[in-house]
Design a protein around this motif. Sequence first.
Motif, short mmCIF file in Angstrom:
data_model
loop_
_atom_site.label_atom_id
_atom_site.label_comp_id
_atom_site.label_asym_id
_atom_site.label_seq_id
_atom_site.Cartn_x
_atom_site.Cartn_y
_atom_site.Cartn_z
N ASP A 93 -18.76 -24.11 87.23
CA ASP A 93 -19.27 -23.47 88.43
C ASP A 93 -20.75 -23.79 88.55
N SER A 94 -21.05 -24.78 89.36
CA SER A 94 -22.45 -25.09 89.66
C SER A 94 -22.66 -25.03 91.17
N ILE A 95 -21.79 -24.26 91.82
CA ILE A 95 -21.82 -24.17 93.28
C ILE A 95 -23.18 -23.71 93.78
N ALA A 96 -23.78 -22.74 93.11
CA ALA A 96 -25.07 -22.22 93.58
C ALA A 96 -26.13 -23.31 93.56
N ALA A 97 -26.14 -24.12 92.50
CA ALA A 97 -27.13 -25.20 92.41
C ALA A 97 -26.85 -26.29 93.43
N VAL A 98 -25.57 -26.63 93.60
CA VAL A 98 -25.20 -27.66 94.58
C VAL A 98 -25.57 -27.22 95.99
N PHE A 150 -32.20 -27.35 90.00
CA PHE A 150 -31.87 -26.02 90.49
C PHE A 150 -31.06 -25.25 89.44
N ALA A 151 -30.17 -25.94 88.74
CA ALA A 151 -29.31 -25.28 87.76
C ALA A 151 -30.10 -24.75 86.57
N ASP A 152 -31.15 -25.45 86.18
CA ASP A 152 -31.87 -25.09 84.95
C ASP A 152 -33.22 -24.44 85.18
N ALA A 153 -33.70 -24.44 86.42
CA ALA A 153 -35.08 -24.00 86.67
C ALA A 153 -35.34 -22.57 86.23
N PHE A 154 -34.38 -21.69 86.46
CA PHE A 154 -34.58 -20.28 86.11
C PHE A 154 -34.75 -20.11 84.61
N GLN A 155 -33.91 -20.79 83.83
CA GLN A 155 -33.98 -20.65 82.38
C GLN A 155 -35.23 -21.27 81.81
N ILE A 156 -35.69 -22.37 82.41
CA ILE A 156 -36.83 -23.10 81.85
C ILE A 156 -38.16 -22.61 82.41
N HIS A 157 -38.19 -22.32 83.71
CA HIS A 157 -39.45 -21.99 84.36
C HIS A 157 -39.49 -20.58 84.95
N GLY A 158 -38.39 -19.87 84.95
CA GLY A 158 -38.32 -18.59 85.63
C GLY A 158 -38.95 -17.45 84.87
N PRO A 159 -38.87 -16.24 85.44
CA PRO A 159 -39.44 -15.05 84.80
C PRO A 159 -38.87 -14.84 83.39
N GLY A 160 -39.74 -14.67 82.45
CA GLY A 160 -39.29 -14.41 81.10
C GLY A 160 -38.93 -15.64 80.30
N SER A 161 -39.07 -16.83 80.91
CA SER A 161 -38.75 -18.04 80.18
C SER A 161 -39.84 -18.33 79.16
N ARG A 162 -39.54 -19.25 78.27
CA ARG A 162 -40.53 -19.59 77.25
C ARG A 162 -41.72 -20.32 77.86
N ARG A 163 -41.45 -20.98 78.99
CA ARG A 163 -42.57 -21.58 79.72
C ARG A 163 -42.95 -20.61 80.82
N VAL A 217 -34.32 -17.92 91.04
CA VAL A 217 -32.91 -17.51 91.10
C VAL A 217 -32.12 -18.20 89.99
N ASP A 218 -31.28 -17.45 89.31
CA ASP A 218 -30.46 -18.02 88.24
C ASP A 218 -29.26 -18.75 88.84
N ARG A 219 -29.28 -20.07 88.80
CA ARG A 219 -28.18 -20.89 89.30
C ARG A 219 -27.58 -21.72 88.16
N GLY A 260 -23.96 -34.11 83.28
CA GLY A 260 -24.92 -33.03 83.08
C GLY A 260 -24.28 -31.66 83.14
N CYS A 261 -23.39 -31.46 84.12
CA CYS A 261 -22.73 -30.16 84.25
C CYS A 261 -21.80 -29.87 83.07
N MET A 262 -20.97 -30.84 82.73
CA MET A 262 -19.99 -30.60 81.66
C MET A 262 -20.66 -30.33 80.33
N THR A 263 -21.66 -31.14 79.99
CA THR A 263 -22.30 -30.94 78.69
C THR A 263 -23.06 -29.63 78.63
N ARG A 264 -23.52 -29.14 79.76
CA ARG A 264 -24.25 -27.88 79.78
C ARG A 264 -23.37 -26.68 79.43
#
Length: 344
Positions: A20-25, A82-95, A202-204, A237-241
């Motif tokens: 499910d990567s619909i939100a990012a797509v 879009f799929a990874d931005a929240f985890q990498i750059h979003g609120p509370g991320s390590r960056r 947004v978490d996508r 990219g999607c499957m390995t994630r």
Amino acid sequence: MPSSFRADAVLFDMDGTLTDSIAAVEAAWGKVAKDLGQDPAYVIAATHGKRAIDNLAQFKPQILPHQMESEVQNFEESILFFADAFQIHGPGSRRASPVTLNSDSAVDSEAATPSLTPGSSATSSRASSFAFDSSRRPSFVGRLSSALMMSAVPEADIVDQYDPDFEDPCMVEDHLSVVENQWIEKSKIHQLEAWQIEAAAVDRSVRILPGVKKMIDSIPAGRYAVATSGAKTYAYGCMTRVGIIPPPVTITADDKRLKAGKPAPDPFLLAASCLGYDPKKCVVFEDSPSGIRAGVASGATVIAVCTSHERSKIENCGAHFVVENMEKVKCELVDEQLHFTILE
């Protein structure tokens, strides 16, 4: 059809079926729509389940044939961003800093999110202008880069950030000329920053769909394939994630052997051929109207999952079965054949 049947192999669609990567797509196509001044809802609806190359040809006819491959990769990089931005750059991320501008990154579909500034053809020619030599004057460069990532900082304010107590005054002039050149396209830079910042809000994240892992684990190696409308960057990219190892037979939209994408049956026919099985003795799992029609046209038994569309949107597309998700389908190996049971 009876609720139980046998088959030789399985042909999976990917997005909306396995992942499910619909939100990012949808966010990526929404960005395309906004860039073109079109209604995002219309563009998103028109592009679902089809190859990016076909969609880009429709909505951006100005793309020349020799440019299409890079345009598709740029677009698919934006999906993964879009799929990874929240985890990498979003609120509370390590960056905790804003999205980093990085001209040297390249997509590794099995690794981290590509840095997408600049990731679209509209800005790729300016990539090198952001590649400051941070080893020479880290404090100035750091402040300058941070200032450029602010959406409304006047150029004078950036100049004022220079501190002669920390830098050699003779070294700043060349940096300020870089700023001058960048400021010519100020609005474009700010627009790019805006979508990256929005992406991080947004978490996508890509997710595996219910029942998928159990289904894949129940099928022997060499008896299933993936046939997707995504090109390799996005598909792998999607499957390995989500922990899915792309099977040896993974047919992506940029496969040179394909004459047409879904709703044509070509992706499923090629996948079955590569596995060595008659497509009429295969099962296709699909979620989109165009994919369902492609599966039906291939002659396979089609199981539609209601993971991206309401049942009413897909139940008249010709699928032999319509189920909520793969948890509603059981697969067992019986006498060297795959035995399927529909549980609802």
